[in-house]
Design a protein around this motif. Structure first.
Motif, PDB file in Angstrom:
ATOM      1  N   HIS A  34       0.936  -1.277  -0.058  1.00  0.00           N
ATOM      2  CA  HIS A  34      -0.162  -0.082  -0.054  1.00  0.00           C
ATOM      3  C   HIS A  34       0.829   1.239  -0.106  1.00  0.00           C
ATOM      4  N   SER A  35       0.138   2.304  -0.210  1.00  0.00           N
ATOM      5  CA  SER A  35       0.818   3.738  -0.182  1.00  0.00           C
ATOM      6  C   SER A  35       0.802   4.564   1.129  1.00  0.00           C
ATOM      7  N   ASP A  55      -5.602   9.411   5.664  1.00  0.00           N
ATOM      8  CA  ASP A  55      -6.168   9.935   4.169  1.00  0.00           C
ATOM      9  C   ASP A  55      -7.609  10.454   4.445  1.00  0.00           C
ATOM     10  N   TRP A  61      -8.611   3.715  10.913  1.00  0.00           N
ATOM     11  CA  TRP A  61      -8.698   2.510  10.204  1.00  0.00           C
ATOM     12  C   TRP A  61      -7.229   1.774  10.135  1.00  0.00           C
ATOM     13  N   ARG A  70      -8.545  -6.114   3.048  1.00  0.00           N
ATOM     14  CA  ARG A  70      -7.596  -5.070   2.667  1.00  0.00           C
ATOM     15  C   ARG A  70      -7.523  -3.961   4.082  1.00  0.00           C
TER      16      ARG A  70
HETATM   17  O1  LIG Z   1      -2.421   1.982  -0.627  1.00  0.00           O
HETATM   18  S1  LIG Z   1      -3.835   2.597  -0.617  1.00  0.00           S
HETATM   19  O2  LIG Z   1      -4.070   3.395   0.473  1.00  0.00           O
HETATM   20  N1  LIG Z   1      -4.615   1.461  -0.208  1.00  0.00           N
HETATM   21  C1  LIG Z   1      -6.192   1.544  -0.002  1.00  0.00           C
HETATM   22  C2  LIG Z   1      -7.101   0.862  -0.541  1.00  0.00           C
HETATM   23  N2  LIG Z   1      -8.032   1.329   0.160  1.00  0.00           N
HETATM   24  N3  LIG Z   1      -7.881   2.170   1.084  1.00  0.00           N
HETATM   25  C3  LIG Z   1      -8.961   2.821   1.897  1.00  0.00           C
HETATM   26  C4  LIG Z   1      -8.471   3.031   3.345  1.00  0.00           C
HETATM   27  C5  LIG Z   1      -9.476   3.827   4.095  1.00  0.00           C
HETATM   28  N4  LIG Z   1      -9.787   5.075   3.565  1.00  0.00           N
HETATM   29  C6  LIG Z   1     -10.414   5.012   2.338  1.00  0.00           C
HETATM   30  C7  LIG Z   1      -9.440   4.075   1.180  1.00  0.00           C
HETATM   31  C8  LIG Z   1      -6.613   2.618   1.189  1.00  0.00           C
HETATM   32  C9  LIG Z   1      -4.212   2.967  -2.236  1.00  0.00           C
HETATM   33  C10 LIG Z   1      -4.701   4.528  -2.247  1.00  0.00           C
HETATM   34  C11 LIG Z   1      -5.203   4.716  -3.285  1.00  0.00           C
HETATM   35 CL1  LIG Z   1      -5.709   6.319  -3.534  1.00  0.00          CL
HETATM   36  C12 LIG Z   1      -5.257   4.196  -4.653  1.00  0.00           C
HETATM   37  C13 LIG Z   1      -4.574   2.817  -4.530  1.00  0.00           C
HETATM   38  C14 LIG Z   1      -4.218   2.390  -3.318  1.00  0.00           C
HETATM   39  F1  LIG Z   1      -3.826   1.111  -3.188  1.00  0.00           F
END
Ligand SMILES: O=S(=O)(Nc1cnn(C2CCNCC2)c1)c1cc(Cl)ccc1F
Length: 79
Positions: A34-35, A55, A61, A70
């Protein structure tokens, strides 16, 4: 403990999700790559596997250690 507003400033030590799953460590890419890393979000308090809201979602969370889930909101009450 509890979180105010949307928990963006939550810095507690809860690391369990609403379903009782364990939170994944923020700085480790398994099982979910993840990022939301401490490097990318240095101000977000992404320490250990504690629940956070980097975020600006509606509540703290975490990514879960269950490969089939996930992320989930955490088991923390609103203050
Ligand atoms: O790595 S991540 O943050 N993974 C991810 C997937 N869903 N989320 C939710 C976490 C709680 N808030 C809503 C998004 C985070 C992620 C973010 C974005 Cl913008 C796009 C892809 C991705 F892989």
């Amino acid at each position: 403990d509890c979180f105010t507003e949307n928990g963006y400033d939550y810095r507690g030590t809860t690391s369990v999700t609403v379903s009782g799953r364990r939170c994944q460590e923020w700085d480790y890419p398994e099982p979910h790559n993840h990022s939301k890393t401490p490097h990318n979000y240095p101000e977000a308090g992404l320490v250990g596997n504690y629940c956070r809201n980097p975020d600006n979602d509606r509540a703290p969370w975490c990514f879960t250690t269950d490969p089939t889930v996930r992320w989930e909101y955490c088991r923390i009450s609103k203050c």
